[in-house]
Design a protein around this motif. Structure first.
Motif, mmCIF file in Angstrom:
data_model
loop_
_atom_site.group_PDB
_atom_site.id
_atom_site.type_symbol
_atom_site.label_atom_id
_atom_site.label_comp_id
_atom_site.label_asym_id
_atom_site.label_seq_id
_atom_site.Cartn_x
_atom_site.Cartn_y
_atom_site.Cartn_z
ATOM 1 N N PRO A 126 14.519 0.051 2.105
ATOM 2 C CA PRO A 126 14.195 -0.637 0.847
ATOM 3 C C PRO A 126 13.870 -2.120 1.018
ATOM 4 O O PRO A 126 13.047 -2.676 0.280
ATOM 5 C CB PRO A 126 15.454 -0.431 -0.003
ATOM 6 N N GLY A 127 14.481 -2.776 1.999
ATOM 7 C CA GLY A 127 14.264 -4.202 2.193
ATOM 8 C C GLY A 127 12.909 -4.559 2.754
ATOM 9 O O GLY A 127 12.488 -5.731 2.707
ATOM 10 N N VAL A 128 12.164 -3.576 3.279
ATOM 11 C CA VAL A 128 10.870 -3.860 3.897
ATOM 12 C C VAL A 128 9.813 -4.179 2.835
ATOM 13 O O VAL A 128 8.792 -4.796 3.138
ATOM 14 C CB VAL A 128 10.432 -2.683 4.802
ATOM 15 N N MET A 129 10.063 -3.787 1.588
ATOM 16 C CA MET A 129 9.107 -4.107 0.516
ATOM 17 C C MET A 129 8.850 -5.604 0.425
ATOM 18 O O MET A 129 7.741 -6.042 0.110
ATOM 19 C CB MET A 129 9.636 -3.600 -0.834
ATOM 20 N N ALA A 130 9.868 -6.403 0.713
ATOM 21 C CA ALA A 130 9.723 -7.856 0.620
ATOM 22 C C ALA A 130 8.994 -8.450 1.821
ATOM 23 O O ALA A 130 8.619 -9.627 1.798
ATOM 24 C CB ALA A 130 11.106 -8.497 0.494
ATOM 25 N N LEU A 131 8.756 -7.652 2.864
ATOM 26 C CA LEU A 131 8.172 -8.154 4.103
ATOM 27 C C LEU A 131 6.748 -7.669 4.351
ATOM 28 O O LEU A 131 6.018 -8.282 5.124
ATOM 29 C CB LEU A 131 9.052 -7.732 5.291
ATOM 30 N N ASP A 132 6.362 -6.559 3.719
ATOM 31 C CA ASP A 132 5.054 -5.972 3.988
ATOM 32 C C ASP A 132 4.465 -5.487 2.665
ATOM 33 O O ASP A 132 5.024 -4.598 2.015
ATOM 34 C CB ASP A 132 5.196 -4.806 4.976
ATOM 35 N N GLN A 133 3.315 -6.026 2.284
ATOM 36 C CA GLN A 133 2.700 -5.665 1.008
ATOM 37 C C GLN A 133 2.223 -4.214 0.983
ATOM 38 O O GLN A 133 1.963 -3.649 -0.089
ATOM 39 C CB GLN A 133 1.519 -6.586 0.717
ATOM 40 N N ASN A 134 2.127 -3.589 2.142
ATOM 41 C CA ASN A 134 1.731 -2.183 2.203
ATOM 42 C C ASN A 134 2.878 -1.237 1.870
ATOM 43 O O ASN A 134 2.668 -0.039 1.707
ATOM 44 C CB ASN A 134 1.201 -1.838 3.604
ATOM 45 N N VAL A 135 4.062 -1.809 1.811
ATOM 46 C CA VAL A 135 5.239 -0.992 1.512
ATOM 47 C C VAL A 135 5.513 -1.066 0.009
ATOM 48 O O VAL A 135 6.054 -2.048 -0.494
ATOM 49 C CB VAL A 135 6.461 -1.457 2.321
ATOM 50 N N THR A 136 5.108 -0.029 -0.690
ATOM 51 C CA THR A 136 5.316 0.060 -2.131
ATOM 52 C C THR A 136 6.598 0.823 -2.420
ATOM 53 O O THR A 136 7.225 1.396 -1.513
ATOM 54 C CB THR A 136 4.141 0.788 -2.788
ATOM 55 N N GLN A 137 6.960 0.863 -3.685
ATOM 56 C CA GLN A 137 8.146 1.641 -4.062
ATOM 57 C C GLN A 137 7.936 3.116 -3.736
ATOM 58 O O GLN A 137 8.881 3.821 -3.340
ATOM 59 C CB GLN A 137 8.434 1.479 -5.554
ATOM 60 N N ALA A 138 6.699 3.580 -3.873
ATOM 61 C CA ALA A 138 6.397 4.977 -3.543
ATOM 62 C C ALA A 138 6.635 5.260 -2.055
ATOM 63 O O ALA A 138 7.159 6.312 -1.687
ATOM 64 C CB ALA A 138 4.958 5.313 -3.919
ATOM 65 N N VAL A 139 6.240 4.303 -1.202
ATOM 66 C CA VAL A 139 6.468 4.455 0.243
ATOM 67 C C VAL A 139 7.965 4.488 0.537
ATOM 68 O O VAL A 139 8.458 5.326 1.300
ATOM 69 C CB VAL A 139 5.791 3.317 1.020
ATOM 70 N N VAL A 140 8.699 3.575 -0.080
ATOM 71 C CA VAL A 140 10.151 3.528 0.117
ATOM 72 C C VAL A 140 10.779 4.851 -0.314
ATOM 73 O O VAL A 140 11.573 5.458 0.415
ATOM 74 C CB VAL A 140 10.773 2.357 -0.666
ATOM 75 N N ASN A 141 10.421 5.309 -1.517
ATOM 76 C CA ASN A 141 11.016 6.535 -2.040
ATOM 77 C C ASN A 141 10.709 7.741 -1.160
ATOM 78 O O ASN A 141 11.588 8.579 -0.902
ATOM 79 C CB ASN A 141 10.524 6.801 -3.461
ATOM 80 N N ALA A 142 9.475 7.837 -0.691
ATOM 81 C CA ALA A 142 9.093 8.976 0.144
ATOM 82 C C ALA A 142 9.919 9.047 1.419
ATOM 83 O O ALA A 142 10.325 10.137 1.856
ATOM 84 C CB ALA A 142 7.602 8.893 0.481
ATOM 85 N N ASN A 143 10.194 7.897 2.014
ATOM 86 C CA ASN A 143 10.982 7.883 3.243
ATOM 87 C C ASN A 143 12.473 8.059 2.977
ATOM 88 O O ASN A 143 13.190 8.630 3.800
ATOM 89 C CB ASN A 143 10.715 6.591 4.013
ATOM 90 N N LEU A 144 12.930 7.580 1.825
ATOM 91 C CA LEU A 144 14.324 7.827 1.453
ATOM 92 C C LEU A 144 14.559 9.307 1.170
ATOM 93 O O LEU A 144 15.638 9.837 1.473
ATOM 94 C CB LEU A 144 14.708 6.986 0.233
#
Length: 521
Positions: A126-144
């Motif tokens: 979840p913390g990578v959203m603040a570091l990479d603009q390619n990491v959206t909430q959808a990307v985070v959720n899919a990997n979680l």
């Protein structure tokens, strides 16, 4: 399968170094913080790939004949017996129900390594959203979704194989934290981790998507939840999750539906479930071992010509397989000849019972030994292998079991008959003594699961879940003891030995563990 990229391997190494001290004598943390590796979408992809790769290697094995998928799910059951010509100590222990804490397959460490990687993903992705603009909430959720569900699956294996176990839900990063923990109850793990994590994954998952069969998808989460509730004998919730599964989409982009045998893979293409899972309407979740990327999937349950340590149990072979090698067959069941090579030797009665063709493209109705061309492919072991974690037939039969447990015998019979009809077997009538009572129906469903799912890592768990271990395995063990020349026929023996022992190495590395009863420690 997700290929093992070099970068992935580096991340896996560091994650492992930060997770294994709990169970093995390794350094508890690396000198570089785990969190420093979660900086971009590429890092997330690599970390999730590493987690899946670790689980896949745990199941398929890191070397020849180390397929825990079968050792934990099949080899203690009446499906397979040791191959006396090539048996080893740990194989004999398993086949004779004489397992010791020194058995190589009594070690749960690899599952905890996968859990550790899932824990790191859950904490840091979840913390990578603040570091990479390619990491959206959808990307985070899919990997979680992948990480929660994978953690749940590993704990589900641990509960089913060993029972009580230590709980770790966070990365191990601080040497000041005690690396040894006691076991906590299987019931707690099942409720507070397995079911809770799977429910979290389901809530995060995007619904009604075409299933990506080699990762954990909506249908796989529903199937695992149903399986977990069946382990608890909570039939009402199992039914809810099987119905949720029916709403999910298969790899072909259509809902599983679950209304008849038409929703299953057709009779003529039954083998597609195992040889081409991405094209099958029945596949839910499979492990893909790619020869090109990973080398040989050297499973014991395969067509390899090597000196295998297990073969189909002679009682099962005589009852189910051998009659189908004869000119006059007992019935029209399509499965025996597509599961086991019945013609490898001139006299089928002397068949070694070890040429398992279920995972390989083979004729629908062979009448002779495997061709030279097929032998060449199988012997070199260059064909990919897809190990089925869940498929629709499995869930139909589990649904039948849940309905029967809920006293709905007519609908239980309907789903049992869907499987028989697809196999081209006569359908049972409700008046048939084999299905006319609740107890008889349970046995008929269990028998059908054995024939349909043999070699798919289900049989031992089915016997344990239904409380049938002693009933089914006692005569099987007595037969093995008789053939071994034993004069003291103890059968299965101590029912407490249904659980595996905890590995001696694991016990030595965690002094807070208490051995399972029946193993003398």
């Amino acid at each position: 399968m997700i290929k093992l990229l070099k970068y992935t391997c580096i991340i896996m190494l560091f994650l492992t170094m930060g997770s294994c001290k709990k169970f093995l004598d390794e350094k508890p943390v690396s000198q570089v913080k785990i969190s420093d590796f979660y900086k971009s979408k590429f890092d997330i992809d690599a970390a999730t790939a590493g987690m899946h790769s670790s689980f896949q290697q745990t199941m398929v094995g890191e070397g020849q004949y180390l397929d825990r998928y079968h050792y934990w799910g099949d080899f203690r059951s009446d499906n397979f017996d040791r191959f006396l010509s090539y048996t080893t100590t740990h194989v004999t222990e398993i086949a004779m129900n004489a397992i010791t804490p020194d058995n190589a397959f009594a070690d749960w460490s690899r599952l905890y390594t996968v859990i550790a990687r899932a824990n790191s993903n859950i904490k840091y992705i979840p913390g990578v959203m603040a570091l990479d603009q390619n990491v959206t909430q959808a990307v985070v959720n899919a990997n979680l979704v992948q990480s929660y569900a994978m953690r749940a699956m590993c704990y589900f294996y641990i509960v089913r194989v060993w029972g009580d176990a230590p709980i770790w839900l966070e990365p191990y990063e601080d040497v000041q934290v005690d690396a040894e923990r006691p076991r906590e109850s299987a019931a707690k793990i099942l409720d507070e981790i397995v079911i809770k994590d799977l429910t979290t994954a389901y809530n995060l998952a995007v619904k009604n998507q075409t299933a990506t069969v080699y990762t954990i998808n909506e249908g796989a989460i529903c199937a695992t939840l149903a399986d977990a509730y069946m382990w608890k004998k909570d039939y009402a919730n199992a039914i809810i999750w099987i119905k949720n599964l029916f709403k999910a989409r298969s790899p072909k982009g259509v809902a599983y539906t679950g209304t008849s045998e038409v929703n299953l893979e057709p009779t003529a293409t039954w083998k597609n479930i195992f040889t081409s899972p991405t094209t099958s309407s029945e596949t839910i979740w499979s492990l893909h071992w790619d020869f090109v990327a990973n080398g040989c999937a050297c499973n014991v349950i395969s067509f390899t010509a090597n000196n295998k340590t297990f073969q189909v149990d002679p009682l099962l072979y005589t009852k189910y397989f051998f009659p189908h090698s004869q000119t006059v067959r007992p019935n029209t069941d399509i499965r025996p000849k597509q599961t086991l090579d019945l013609y490898t030797v001139a006299n089928p009665a002397n068949n070694n019972r070890d040429r398992f063709v279920k995972w390989y493209a083979s004729p629908i109705n062979p009448t002779a030994a495997t061709s030279a061309a097929e032998l060449a492919q199988f012997y070199t072991q260059q064909a990919p292998v897809y190990l089925t974690m869940y498929r629709l037939s499995d869930m139909y039969l589990l649904y039948a079991e849940a309905l029967n447990g809920s006293d709905d015998l007519p609908n239980a019979l309907k789903y049992l008959n869907f499987i028989r009809k697809r196999a081209t077997l006569p359908e049972y009538l409700i008046t048939d003594p084999k299905v006319s009572t609740k107890a008889a129906m349970e046995n008929a469903i269990l028998e059908e699961r054995q024939y349909e799912l043999i070699g798919e890592g289900k049989r031992w768990f089915d016997l344990v879940r239904t409380g049938k271990v002693k009933e089914i395995m006692d005569p099987v063990l007595r037969d093995r003891q008789t053939r071994n020349g034993n004069t003291d026929l103890t059968g299965f023996g101590d029912i407490r030995r249904t659980l595996w022992p905890i590995s001696r190495a694991v016990m030595n590395s965690n002094k807070k563990l208490i051995q399972n009863p029946g193993y003398g420690e």
